[in-house]
Design a protein around this motif. Structure first.
Motif, PDB file in Angstrom:
ATOM      1  N   ASP A 265      53.113  30.500 -25.570  1.00  0.00           N
ATOM      2  CA  ASP A 265      52.359  29.310 -25.225  1.00  0.00           C
ATOM      3  C   ASP A 265      50.823  29.742 -24.626  1.00  0.00           C
ATOM      4  OD1 ASP A 265      50.972  27.022 -24.262  1.00  0.00           O
ATOM      5  OD2 ASP A 265      52.611  26.810 -22.668  1.00  0.00           O
ATOM      6  N   LEU A 266      49.720  29.345 -25.652  1.00  0.00           N
ATOM      7  CA  LEU A 266      48.339  29.639 -25.373  1.00  0.00           C
ATOM      8  C   LEU A 266      47.874  29.355 -24.002  1.00  0.00           C
ATOM      9  CD1 LEU A 266      46.661  29.028 -28.667  1.00  0.00           C
ATOM     10  CD2 LEU A 266      46.872  31.475 -27.621  1.00  0.00           C
ATOM     11  N   ALA A 267      48.539  28.160 -23.466  1.00  0.00           N
ATOM     12  CA  ALA A 267      48.237  27.689 -22.099  1.00  0.00           C
ATOM     13  C   ALA A 267      48.545  28.522 -21.015  1.00  0.00           C
ATOM     14  CB  ALA A 267      48.769  26.605 -22.011  1.00  0.00           C
TER      15      ALA A 267
ATOM     16  N   GLY B 191      45.715  24.367 -30.901  1.00  0.00           N
ATOM     17  CA  GLY B 191      46.047  22.807 -30.917  1.00  0.00           C
ATOM     18  C   GLY B 191      44.980  22.002 -30.283  1.00  0.00           C
ATOM     19  N   GLY B 192      44.935  20.624 -30.537  1.00  0.00           N
ATOM     20  CA  GLY B 192      43.901  19.759 -30.020  1.00  0.00           C
ATOM     21  C   GLY B 192      44.611  18.955 -28.777  1.00  0.00           C
ATOM     22  N   PRO B 193      43.562  18.519 -27.878  1.00  0.00           N
ATOM     23  CA  PRO B 193      44.084  17.786 -26.736  1.00  0.00           C
ATOM     24  C   PRO B 193      44.097  16.198 -27.223  1.00  0.00           C
ATOM     25  CG  PRO B 193      41.750  17.884 -26.703  1.00  0.00           C
ATOM     26  CD  PRO B 193      42.193  18.933 -27.872  1.00  0.00           C
TER      27      PRO B 193
ATOM     28  N   TRP C 108      41.112  18.239 -17.386  1.00  0.00           N
ATOM     29  CA  TRP C 108      39.918  18.823 -17.808  1.00  0.00           C
ATOM     30  C   TRP C 108      40.428  20.478 -17.728  1.00  0.00           C
ATOM     31  CZ3 TRP C 108      36.377  17.522 -20.857  1.00  0.00           C
ATOM     32  CH2 TRP C 108      35.855  16.151 -20.828  1.00  0.00           C
ATOM     33  N   GLU C 109      41.296  20.895 -16.598  1.00  0.00           N
ATOM     34  CA  GLU C 109      41.463  22.320 -16.584  1.00  0.00           C
ATOM     35  C   GLU C 109      42.586  22.610 -17.638  1.00  0.00           C
ATOM     36  OE1 GLU C 109      42.511  22.683 -12.395  1.00  0.00           O
ATOM     37  OE2 GLU C 109      40.556  22.973 -11.596  1.00  0.00           O
ATOM     38  N   LYS C 110      43.375  21.535 -17.771  1.00  0.00           N
ATOM     39  CA  LYS C 110      44.395  21.772 -18.495  1.00  0.00           C
ATOM     40  C   LYS C 110      43.805  21.845 -20.229  1.00  0.00           C
ATOM     41  CE  LYS C 110      48.839  19.880 -20.654  1.00  0.00           C
ATOM     42  NZ  LYS C 110      49.867  19.011 -20.424  1.00  0.00           N
ATOM     43  N   ALA C 111      43.052  21.157 -20.403  1.00  0.00           N
ATOM     44  CA  ALA C 111      42.360  21.476 -21.770  1.00  0.00           C
ATOM     45  C   ALA C 111      41.731  22.893 -21.822  1.00  0.00           C
ATOM     46  CB  ALA C 111      41.315  20.108 -21.908  1.00  0.00           C
ATOM     47  N   PHE C 112      40.777  23.159 -21.008  1.00  0.00           N
ATOM     48  CA  PHE C 112      39.921  24.294 -21.272  1.00  0.00           C
ATOM     49  C   PHE C 112      41.020  25.408 -20.936  1.00  0.00           C
ATOM     50  CE2 PHE C 112      36.260  21.799 -20.157  1.00  0.00           C
ATOM     51  CZ  PHE C 112      35.363  22.698 -20.904  1.00  0.00           C
ATOM     52  N   GLY C 113      41.953  25.436 -20.134  1.00  0.00           N
ATOM     53  CA  GLY C 113      43.235  26.300 -20.126  1.00  0.00           C
ATOM     54  C   GLY C 113      43.873  26.613 -21.375  1.00  0.00           C
ATOM     55  N   ALA C 114      44.012  25.537 -22.157  1.00  0.00           N
ATOM     56  CA  ALA C 114      45.073  25.711 -23.684  1.00  0.00           C
ATOM     57  C   ALA C 114      44.015  26.062 -24.719  1.00  0.00           C
ATOM     58  CB  ALA C 114      45.602  24.422 -23.815  1.00  0.00           C
ATOM     59  N   MET C 115      42.716  25.488 -24.580  1.00  0.00           N
ATOM     60  CA  MET C 115      41.927  25.739 -25.833  1.00  0.00           C
ATOM     61  C   MET C 115      40.688  26.573 -25.751  1.00  0.00           C
ATOM     62  SD  MET C 115      41.713  21.638 -26.779  1.00  0.00           S
ATOM     63  CE  MET C 115      40.788  21.974 -28.056  1.00  0.00           C
ATOM     64  N   VAL C 116      40.387  26.808 -24.641  1.00  0.00           N
ATOM     65  CA  VAL C 116      39.087  27.834 -24.562  1.00  0.00           C
ATOM     66  C   VAL C 116      39.254  29.227 -23.880  1.00  0.00           C
ATOM     67  CG1 VAL C 116      36.696  28.274 -23.465  1.00  0.00           C
ATOM     68  CG2 VAL C 116      37.470  25.818 -24.204  1.00  0.00           C
TER      69      VAL C 116
ATOM     70  N   THR D 256      34.334  18.362 -26.038  1.00  0.00           N
ATOM     71  CA  THR D 256      33.717  19.164 -24.859  1.00  0.00           C
ATOM     72  C   THR D 256      34.229  20.743 -25.023  1.00  0.00           C
ATOM     73  OG1 THR D 256      33.491  17.076 -23.405  1.00  0.00           O
ATOM     74  CG2 THR D 256      33.524  19.158 -22.505  1.00  0.00           C
ATOM     75  N   THR D 257      35.457  20.620 -25.102  1.00  0.00           N
ATOM     76  CA  THR D 257      36.022  21.947 -25.120  1.00  0.00           C
ATOM     77  C   THR D 257      35.625  22.930 -26.204  1.00  0.00           C
ATOM     78  OG1 THR D 257      37.888  21.169 -25.874  1.00  0.00           O
ATOM     79  CG2 THR D 257      38.003  21.262 -23.646  1.00  0.00           C
TER      80      THR D 257
END
Length: 261
Positions: A64-66, A93-95, A108-116, A158-159
């Motif tokens: 899991d990338l996250a 993947g995308g949010p 927001w933290e989850k999105a950055f934590g999975a995608m950035v 944003t991410t």
């Protein structure tokens, strides 16, 4: 055209389908040995089989990338098996869709934590060997939203745009080491993610999915969605020896969709 990457090793993220799978197959056709990562083991195994059909070799890694722990463990295992990765295809993947406001800090933290953060972290782990060898390719797949923000995709816009700034900065840092760093921007590529977003729009607007797809295709100058294989061919070229003078770039594969210059 001989791409000059036969015998190279690549890591393709989110390789269980869509763009990731297509890129894996395209690289395999060029003689690249593959490490494939995805959270879905069944989908990952399907991609391995597709790679084998074209005569390629692929090692699957389920994580899991996250999860920073899973990422760290998997990259250590990959490096212990292959020694070094020459080509990294960053793909996530995308949010979920939604506006750019009203989200909690946790969202927001989850999105950055999975995608950035995993993209940056994995690249940092693989760069030293690339620089030591004097050859490497870092390709990061984003979204047309990094050029022209897409309505109702606030988290994604944003991410993903943050990865463009990171990639451009990194490209200058490692250019003299023989490592190129580029961004690929897909338009409407026919993948499960695109289908999901079309369905979400249809539900939101209380329309039939076929009407949404027809309207979307009509907005693209070439008049259709792109095929994952078309996007993958561009990725393979960027990964090649032939693309050694392309770095710090953002390349669109969108059928002319994006209206911005």
């Amino acid at each position: 055209m001989e791409l000059g990457i036969n015998g190279k090793t690549a890591l393709v993220l989110s390789a269980g389908g869509g763009i990731g799978r297509a890129v894996a197959v395209a690289l395999a056709r060029e003689g690249v040995q593959l490490c494939l990562a995805d959270i879905n083991r069944d989908a990952l195994d399907d991609t391995v089989r597709q790679v084998q059909k074209v005569g390629g070799i692929a090692l699957p890694y389920e994580f899991d990338l996250a999860s920073s722990d899973q990422v760290s463990e998997a990259i250590s295992e990959i490096l212990s098996k292959v020694g070094a990765v020459d080509i990294l295809f960053n793909n996530t993947g995308g949010p979920p869709p939604g506006p750019a406001h009203g989200h909690t800090r946790e969202v927001w933290e989850k999105a950055f934590g999975a995608m950035v953060l995993p993209v940056i972290g994995i690249t940092d782990r693989l760069l030293p060997k690339m620089r030591e060898k004097g050859w490497g390719r870092v390709i990061t797949s984003t979204s047309s939203g990094v050029v022209a923000p897409i309505p109702n995709l606030g988290l994604s816009n944003t991410t993903r745009v943050s990865l463009v700034g990171w990639s451009k900065t990194l490209a200058k840092d490692v250019a003299r080491d023989g490592v190129t760093v580029n961004i690929l921007v897909p338009g409407r590529i026919g993948t499960a993610r695109t289908r999901f977003l079309d369905n979400a729009k249809a539900d939101r607007e209380r329309r039939d999915i076929s009407a949404v797809e027809e309207e979307s295709a009509a907005s693209i100058p070439v008049g259709r969605y792109g095929r994952p294989e078309e996007y993958a061919d561009v990725a393979a070229f960027l990964a090649s020896e032939r693309a050694s003078y392309i770095t710090g770039s953002t390349l669109r594969v969108d059928g002319g969709l994006i209206p911005a210059l």
